[in-house]
Enzyme design. Structure first.
Site, PDB file in Angstrom:
ATOM      1  N   TYR B 287       0.814  -1.199  -0.014  1.00 27.04           N
ATOM      2  CA  TYR B 287      -0.180  -0.099  -0.201  1.00 27.04           C
ATOM      3  C   TYR B 287       0.940   1.412  -0.422  1.00 27.04           C
ATOM      4  CZ  TYR B 287      -4.215   2.637   0.799  1.00 27.04           C
ATOM      5  OH  TYR B 287      -5.422   3.534   0.992  1.00 27.04           O
ATOM      6  N   TYR B 337      -5.082   5.352  -8.276  1.00 29.30           N
ATOM      7  CA  TYR B 337      -5.232   4.896  -6.753  1.00 29.30           C
ATOM      8  C   TYR B 337      -6.716   4.376  -6.537  1.00 29.30           C
ATOM      9  CZ  TYR B 337      -6.840   6.535  -1.933  1.00 29.30           C
ATOM     10  OH  TYR B 337      -6.903   6.407  -0.437  1.00 29.30           O
TER      11      TYR B 337
END
Ligand SMILES: [Zn+2]
Lengths: 144, 387
Positions: B287, B337
């Site tokens: 992440y 994203y």
């Protein structure tokens, strides 16, 4: 409008009222004596509800800081410095504030809280080096 | 050993992945994006919408839940669904819970999706939405401290102060991931950058520059979770869910050491479930809301000693030809994203051997992670394995 205003909840309203009187208080557990912040009904150490306010000196150490250079908040003029402070009174406790000194913070340096009158209704707790005298409280004033 | 009621490891699989294009302005609703990604993932798996009996997503009040997506696709009676509140820390929890539901027999075919108009509608910590509904925001917002870029910059500086992590280390990560994105046709940002470009990019919140920050993207991504047995009969090479783990995290207001994330406690559980260790991981999709979040995870997932994440990246270890290729798609920094699901989908592409110019040769085991437990005290991660 000078940025966002705090929105107290049922656990925190009395704490903000104390800040408005330029008092820094944390909760002290009736059962085990652990000090805690932010205000909550339960003691995380012994899971009981009884507590009382305990006024403490707003003191701590600098854990980190940023210099904000993007207009994240309408009405705030950047750059401005936000400091993360490890509270002396509360184990593990972290608080934030704007930095009230002409020089940047240093890692681990001892700091004390200073109450800033943001406008007629709002007072917040900011931070400055332990050794300094408050210089000004007009930083982050509303943009034109 | 505790008695186990459920055989979980390698009993479920990801059988399909689907995307919408990544853009800065989708021009459509998140419901539309979600439906497109769900259908694309089903097409990839060789399944029909009527095969679906479960839907799952995560969101922060900014997207279409299963209760909208189900009816919109004519799925009248889902036997399992999940509308998980939360940001990037729960992205992998959603797929993990879908795998649990499938392993338990509550559903057979669950599509997990994330649809987001993170640029054109709801910018995180930016314009177009109010403050997050968080108990803790009252102690930060009055200081102009509200955005994830500010919060992660705060943690990054703590790491820099404690371990000597430098701008050049953060920059090396941004440069490496952009080089990967240059080989990814889906990526929004494909022009290679240099360390000088990184250092010259404007300040956002010191110590973060623009190129420390993820893109703000409109798009959707979905993965199909089903039984391993069923996946073997479908169109694509199945990718097994070897481990799914959940963890805690730190509060903004209470934390003993902000340079150690909840991933450090989660990692042993995760590896034990899969029966392997960090040395067995061939590719890691970690992440990367910001450069720093990858550096701290490289440490907390055991790829390098604590405090050495920066030098590890600067050594080239995380490049495509390094010891541990990381964010082979370019990540949030350069691909786009989509709040974690695109990291899982990229891991699937790598394990299928279908990642094209950015393929890690012989990749058999992938780690993919959610946000490691800052801001919202939660985290999650998956280990996936080629069948
Ligand atoms: Zn107590």
């Amino acid at each position: 409008m000078p940025g966002y205003r705090p929105e107290p909840d049922r656990d925190s309203r009395a704490w903000w009222e104390r800040v408005a009187r330029r008092e820094f208080a944390v909760q002290e557990c009736d059962a085990c004596g652990t000090l805690r912040f932010p205000p909550r009904a339960f003691c995380a150490a012994c899971r009981t509800e009884g507590w009382r306010w305990r006024e403490v000196a707003p003191e701590g150490e600098v854990e980190s800081w940023i210099v904000s250079r993007q207009p994240f908040v309408p009405g705030l003029r950047d750059p401005y410095l936000v400091v993360m402070v490890r509270l002396k009174a509360v184990p593990g406790g972290l608080v934030y504030g704007n930095w009230r000194a002409e020089r940047p913070p240093e890692a681990g340096e001892r700091v004390r809280g200073v109450f800033t009158q943001v406008d007629e209704e709002l007072i917040v707790l900011d931070w400055m080096p332990e050794s300094c005298i408050a210089i000004r409280s007009g930083e982050n004033s509303p943009a034109d | 050993m505790p008695k186990r009621l459920l055989e979980f490891s390698d009993h479920t699989a990801i059988a399909g992945v689907g995307y919408t294009p990544f853009t800065k302005d989708s021009g459509v609703s998140t419901l539309t994006l979600a439906c497109r990604a769900v259908l694309a993932a089903l097409e990839d798996a060789g399944l029909a919408p009527d095969d679906v009996d479960g839907l799952a997503t995560h969101r922060v009040g900014d997207s279409a839940p299963p209760t909208l997506v189900g009816p919109a696709l004519g799925l009248a009676d889902l036997s399992w669904h999940l509308d998980q509140f939360g940001g990037g820390s729960v992205s992998h929890a959603v797929v993990g819970q879908a795998a649990l539901a499938v392993a338990a027999g509550l559903a057979e075919t669950v599509v997990c999706y994330r649809a987001i108009n993170a640029r054109s509608e709801f910018r995180m910590g930016g314009t177009g939405r109010g403050l997050p509904a968080s108990f803790e925001v009252q102690y930060q917002a009055p200081y102009g401290y509200v955005a994830p870029a500010q919060q992660f910059a705060m943690y990054a500086r703590a790491h820099m102060l404690r371990y000597g992590t430098r701008a050049e280390h953060l920059g090396a990560l941004a440069v490496t991931q952009r080089a990967n994105a240059a080989k990814n046709p889906r990526a929004l940002m494909r022009t290679p950058i240099t360390l000088d470009d990184y250092l010259a990019s404007r300040w956002i919140a010191e110590p973060f520059r623009l190129l420390d920050c993820c893109l703000e993207t409109d798009g959707a991504c979905a993965v199909v979770v089903t039984t391993a047995e069923r996946a073997r009969s479908l169109r694509r090479p199945p990718v097994l869910v070897s481990a799914a783990a959940w963890g805690g995290g730190t509060s903004h207001l209470s934390c003993d050491d902000p340079t150690v994330t909840a991933a450090a406690a989660l990692a042993p559980r995760l590896y034990a479930q899969a029966g392997l260790g960090p040395g067995d991981v061939d590719v890691a999709e970690l992440y990367d809301c910001f450069t720093y979040s990858v550096i701290v995870q490289l440490e907390d997932y055991g790829f390098c000693p604590k405090g050495e994440g920066g030098p590890y990246v600067a050594s080239g270890a995380t490049a495509l030809d390094g010891a541990l290729p990381v964010n082979t798609h370019g990540g949030f920094l350069s691909e786009g994203y989509v709040h974690g699901i695109n990291h899982i989908a990229e891991a699937v592409s790598q394990l299928r051997g279908e990642a094209g110019d950015r393929q890690v040769p012989g990749a058999e085991v992938a780690l993919s992670t959610a946000q490691p437990g800052y801001v919202l005290p939660a985290t999650s991660a998956l280990i996936l394995r080629r069948a």
